[in-house]
Structure formats: structure tokens, C-alpha cells
Design a protein around this motif. Structure first.
Motif, short mmCIF file in Angstrom:
data_model
loop_
_atom_site.label_atom_id
_atom_site.label_comp_id
_atom_site.label_asym_id
_atom_site.label_seq_id
_atom_site.Cartn_x
_atom_site.Cartn_y
_atom_site.Cartn_z
N ALA A 1 -97.88 -49.71 -36.85
CA ALA A 1 -96.83 -48.82 -36.61
C ALA A 1 -95.88 -49.09 -35.87
O ALA A 1 -94.67 -49.18 -35.32
CB ALA A 1 -97.22 -47.35 -37.13
N ALA A 2 -96.64 -49.22 -34.65
CA ALA A 2 -96.00 -49.81 -33.21
C ALA A 2 -95.85 -51.45 -32.80
O ALA A 2 -94.89 -51.51 -32.24
CB ALA A 2 -97.59 -49.29 -32.24
N ALA A 3 -96.39 -51.55 -33.83
CA ALA A 3 -96.02 -53.56 -33.64
C ALA A 3 -95.08 -53.90 -34.13
O ALA A 3 -94.46 -54.09 -33.68
CB ALA A 3 -97.00 -53.97 -34.05
N ALA A 4 -94.56 -53.01 -35.43
CA ALA A 4 -93.58 -52.79 -35.87
C ALA A 4 -92.52 -52.60 -35.72
O ALA A 4 -91.44 -52.64 -36.12
CB ALA A 4 -93.77 -52.37 -37.06
N MET A 5 -92.75 -51.24 -34.71
CA MET A 5 -91.38 -50.79 -34.50
C MET A 5 -90.52 -51.61 -32.94
O MET A 5 -90.04 -51.00 -32.35
CB MET A 5 -91.47 -48.89 -33.82
CG MET A 5 -91.76 -49.02 -35.31
SD MET A 5 -89.98 -48.61 -36.30
CE MET A 5 -89.08 -47.80 -35.16
N ALA A 6 -92.27 -52.35 -32.80
CA ALA A 6 -92.15 -52.69 -30.89
C ALA A 6 -91.22 -54.19 -31.32
O ALA A 6 -90.88 -54.40 -30.41
CB ALA A 6 -93.02 -53.08 -30.02
N GLN A 7 -90.83 -54.24 -32.62
CA GLN A 7 -89.93 -56.00 -33.16
C GLN A 7 -89.39 -55.58 -33.81
O GLN A 7 -89.34 -56.66 -34.57
CB GLN A 7 -91.23 -56.82 -33.59
CG GLN A 7 -92.41 -57.14 -32.72
CD GLN A 7 -93.42 -58.08 -33.31
OE1 GLN A 7 -93.38 -58.87 -34.06
NE2 GLN A 7 -94.61 -57.36 -33.99
N ALA A 8 -89.19 -54.67 -34.30
CA ALA A 8 -88.24 -53.90 -34.87
C ALA A 8 -86.27 -54.40 -34.64
O ALA A 8 -85.56 -54.49 -33.53
CB ALA A 8 -87.75 -52.72 -35.01
N GLN A 9 -85.82 -54.73 -35.33
CA GLN A 9 -84.11 -55.07 -35.67
C GLN A 9 -83.31 -53.80 -35.80
O GLN A 9 -83.44 -53.28 -37.01
CB GLN A 9 -84.82 -56.17 -36.30
CG GLN A 9 -84.61 -57.39 -36.35
CD GLN A 9 -84.44 -58.81 -37.04
OE1 GLN A 9 -83.45 -58.36 -38.23
NE2 GLN A 9 -84.54 -59.82 -36.78
N ASP B 1 -90.23 -54.35 -37.80
CA ASP B 1 -90.90 -55.92 -39.37
C ASP B 1 -91.75 -55.60 -39.57
O ASP B 1 -92.99 -55.15 -39.87
CB ASP B 1 -91.83 -56.40 -37.56
CG ASP B 1 -92.53 -57.68 -37.23
OD1 ASP B 1 -91.24 -58.94 -37.17
OD2 ASP B 1 -93.62 -58.44 -37.64
N ALA B 2 -91.19 -56.53 -40.48
CA ALA B 2 -92.30 -56.70 -42.00
C ALA B 2 -93.78 -57.06 -42.11
O ALA B 2 -94.44 -56.72 -42.67
CB ALA B 2 -91.13 -57.65 -42.95
N ASP C 1 -79.28 -52.30 -36.83
CA ASP C 1 -78.24 -52.30 -36.54
C ASP C 1 -77.25 -51.15 -36.68
O ASP C 1 -77.48 -51.18 -37.71
CB ASP C 1 -78.03 -53.53 -38.37
CG ASP C 1 -75.93 -53.86 -39.09
OD1 ASP C 1 -75.19 -53.85 -38.36
OD2 ASP C 1 -75.61 -54.54 -39.03
N GLY C 2 -77.03 -51.08 -35.75
CA GLY C 2 -76.39 -49.29 -35.79
C GLY C 2 -77.17 -48.33 -36.07
O GLY C 2 -78.46 -48.96 -35.26
N VAL C 3 -76.90 -47.98 -37.11
CA VAL C 3 -78.17 -46.86 -37.21
C VAL C 3 -79.52 -47.26 -38.37
O VAL C 3 -80.59 -46.40 -37.95
CB VAL C 3 -77.40 -45.65 -37.84
CG1 VAL C 3 -76.45 -44.63 -36.77
CG2 VAL C 3 -76.93 -45.71 -39.82
N ILE C 4 -78.88 -48.25 -38.87
CA ILE C 4 -80.45 -48.39 -39.80
C ILE C 4 -80.95 -49.96 -38.68
O ILE C 4 -80.47 -50.62 -38.27
CB ILE C 4 -79.28 -50.15 -40.74
CG1 ILE C 4 -78.22 -48.65 -41.85
CG2 ILE C 4 -79.98 -50.32 -41.37
CD1 ILE C 4 -77.83 -49.69 -42.37
#
Length: 360
Positions: free
Chosen positions: A216-224, A233-234, A226-229
Motif C-alpha cells: 500500500a505504501a509503495a502503491a500510494m508513493a507512486q500514485a498518479q 501504482d498497479a 488527476d483531480g480527485v481521482i
């Protein structure tokens, strides 16, 4: 708010492309919309944070637009990995703003008839949550349900008797055991609603399910974004084990507490559950759509897009008629709908459902 799920338990009405949270099963609003409205304009609540499948983003946007709601963020899971990682990415987003902020975790496909009792329970749970406890809400049982897990309460932990230690989490019991739980008064249905600080959850997750926490930490650290969306990271997110919050954290932590509440709750997890919460006629039938029932009692008739239904002498049964299929069964076999879905997925009735919807 959690808005995942594959929609198989209410087949043929719900399916993978339209899970039950997007359906108006009880009121003229969808279950997701009703969930969002539970905290809208209520004191102490911020705009909602929604965790949903990336495949459902169009439906989610339609739902929130339909009630004029503006979420603070929509986190899109690239793949369903159960509730522990879904809650973890939400906690990561919240903790980035304030680790001590409380997060109320609500599934988007539940019914709560008594909002005043719900809000009172949330208020009563806040001191425990602010002290680092992980609060689960135990639903007062009214019948010996075998389709739910149970929570056994221990000793009271506050002067008001609102918060209790968790003595045990129990998996779905057989009927005889569920009857014992109902009579004993110490066991509550596990409704999957929680209150805790983002930091407390992440700390306990790291202690008891570190692979989930790391993903979860890694996925959110690399998240993209676009506005509220927000798209975690998959590749990182899909490294998470597929595990529920109960198995991953709540059954292992020493920080779990339970707040019992009687609030007219249902997860509408079966056709029998829907029969129980819908209005009944003089013969105890719950009817939606074009139906003629002669000398019938205790039935659920649900016609939505399918042919009208006529029955004679039918008792305690379910008939669902949709454009996607027709279901007929005894009400007490409602938990077995999954057996039908499994056979259809295996190709038993090729051509019965849309070809692009194998989980329908």
C-alpha cells in the motif's frame, strides 16, 4: 467508503459490471448514494474518500453526481485485493495529511435504517479511536444468521458501557451455534464497519500484515493523480496479499474493541435479506414489478427488466426476473446463489449472460 465487490450474491440483478452498491434495492437511491448521504452535512465529517475498482469509475462518478456529492478523493484499485489493502491505501492518503485523523470505514452496499443510532455509536466510539484503538461496530442480532461472522464482547472499557474489549471473532457459524449466540447476548454480527485513526491502522497493519502495508505504501508513493481521482501504482498494489482486514489485522491485534449498536442494519447479502427489509403485503410477500400472486405467502418477487411473473400457491420462495436471467429458489437457499454463478462461470449455461461479463 469501500465500493468494491463482484456482485454475485444478488445474481441475476447484480453482476460484475453492476454490483449491488450501484442498485436502488430499497429506496429510490442506490445503496452507494445512501451510504454517502449518511454523513453528508453531519457534524465532524469531511467529504467522503471513496475506494473503488478502476473498472467502475464511470458508475462512481454517475452516483456522486446524482446526489450532488463532491468527494475529497477517489482511489481506484487496479485489482481487487480484499479489504485490508483497500483500507490501507485510504489510510495512506489520509495519513499524508494527518496521521491522527479518524477514518470511518463504511462498505457502500449496506442498509442502515436508524441513522440516529448509527451517529450515536460513532460518537461513542471516538474516544477509544483517538486513544489508538481499532473500533469495530457489533450489530445487534435479531435472528440466528449463519451468513455473517460474529464478534463476542468482553469486559466494558468505558464508564458508559458503550465500548467493550473484543473477546473473540467467530467465523460464520452453523445454525445451532448461531442460536446459542443469539440467546446468550454476548455476540454481535460483524458488519465490517470500523473507526480508527489512519496512523493506528497503518501501525497495526505493519505489525500483523507487513506485506499489505508495504504494498500500500509503495502503491500510494507512486500514485498518479488527476483531480480527485487517484490511481495507486498497479504493479506495487498487486503485490499485496489478498486478505481481509479481519484476518489481516482485527483478529491479531490487541487494540481491537467493539461498540455494539442496534441500527436497523443489513448488508443485503442475499435475496432472503432483501425480502426481510422490503415492505410486505398482507400475505407477507415482498413485491417489485409486474407480479400476480394467487394464494402465495412469504415470497420475494423482484421483476426488473425481465418478463412479468405469475404464481399459484407458492410459499417462502424467491423469483427474480431480469433481462440478464431468471432465478427461482426457496428463500432459505439464498446463500447458495453462488453455486449457480460458479456453474455459469464454468460455462454451464453459455449464452445466458453477456459474453463480456463472465462474473455476472
Amino acid at each position: 467508503m469501500l465500493s468494491g465487490g463482484s456482485g454475485s450474491r444478488l445474481w441475476p440483478l447484480s453482476h460484475a459490471h453492476r454490483p449491488k452498491q450501484f442498485l436502488a434495492l430499497v429506496t429510490d437511491r442506490s445503496m452507494m448514494q445512501e451510504t454517502l448521504l449518511r454523513t453528508k452535512d453531519a457534524d465532524g465529517f469531511t467529504p467522503p474518500l471513496i475506494v473503488s475498482s478502476a473498472a467502475h469509475i464511470d458508475l462512481v462518478e454517475q452516483q456522486i453526481a446524482g446526489i450532488g456529492q463532491t468527494p475529497c478523493a477517489i482511489l481506484l484499485e487496479p485489482e481487487g485485493r480484499n479489504t485490508a489493502p483497500a483500507i490501507a491505501i485510504a489510510a495512506e492518503w489520509i495519513a499524508a495529511q494527518d496521521r491522527d485523523a479518524l477514518m470511518l470505514v463504511m462498505p457502500s452496499d449496506h442498509v442502515i435504517a436508524d441513522l440516529a443510532s448509527f451517529h450515536a455509536a460513532v460518537m461513542a466510539a471516538q474516544p477509544a479511536a483517538r486513544s489508538g484503538r481499532l473500533v469495530t461496530f457489533g450489530i445487534q442480532p435479531h435472528y440466528p444468521e449463519t451468513g455473517y461472522g460474529y464478534i463476542a464482547k468482553g469486559e466494558p472499557l468505558d464508564a458508559t458501557g458503550a465500548v467493550y474489549a473484543v473477546a473473540q471473532f467467530v467465523e460464520k457459524p452453523p445454525r445451532a451455534q448461531a442460536e446459542v449466540y443469539l440467546a446468550g447476548g454476548r455476540h454481535y454480527w460483524n458488519g465490517g464497519i470500523f473507526l480508527f485513526s489512519a496512523g493506528a491502522y497503518l501501525d497495526q497493519l505493519a505489525a500483523h500484515a507487513p506485506a499489505v502495508a508495504a504494498a500500500a505504501a509503495a502503491a500510494m508513493a507512486q500514485a498518479q493523480q488527476d483531480g480527485v481521482i487517484i490511481r495507486p501504482d498497479a504493479a506495487a498494489f498487486c503485490q499485496s496479499p489478498n486478505i481481509s482486514i479481519d484476518v489481516g489485522v482485527m483478529e491479531k491485534t490487541d487494540r481491537a474493541v467493539v461498540v455494539p449498536v442496534d441500527m436497523g442494519w443489513s448488508d443485503v447479502g442475499s435475496w432472503d435479506a432483501l425480502w426481510a427489509i422490503r415492505a410486505h403485503d398482507a400475505a407477507d410477500n415482498a413485491i417489485k414489478g409486474g407480479v400476480v400472486s394467487v394464494d402465495g405467502a412469504g415470497n420475494l418477487f423482484y421483476v426488473d427488466g425481465g418478463p412479468p411473473v405469475a404464481t399459484i400457491g407458492l410459499r417462502d420462495s424467491v423469483i427474480v426476473s431480469t433481462a440478464n436471467g431468471v432465478l427461482v429458489m426457496p428463500r432459505d437457499r439464498s446463500q447458495d446463489v453462488r453455486l449457480v454463478v460458479e456453474q455459469i462461470q464454468a460455462g454451464a449455461l453459455d449464452g445466458m449472460m453477456p459474453q463480456d461479463d463472465p462474473a455476472a
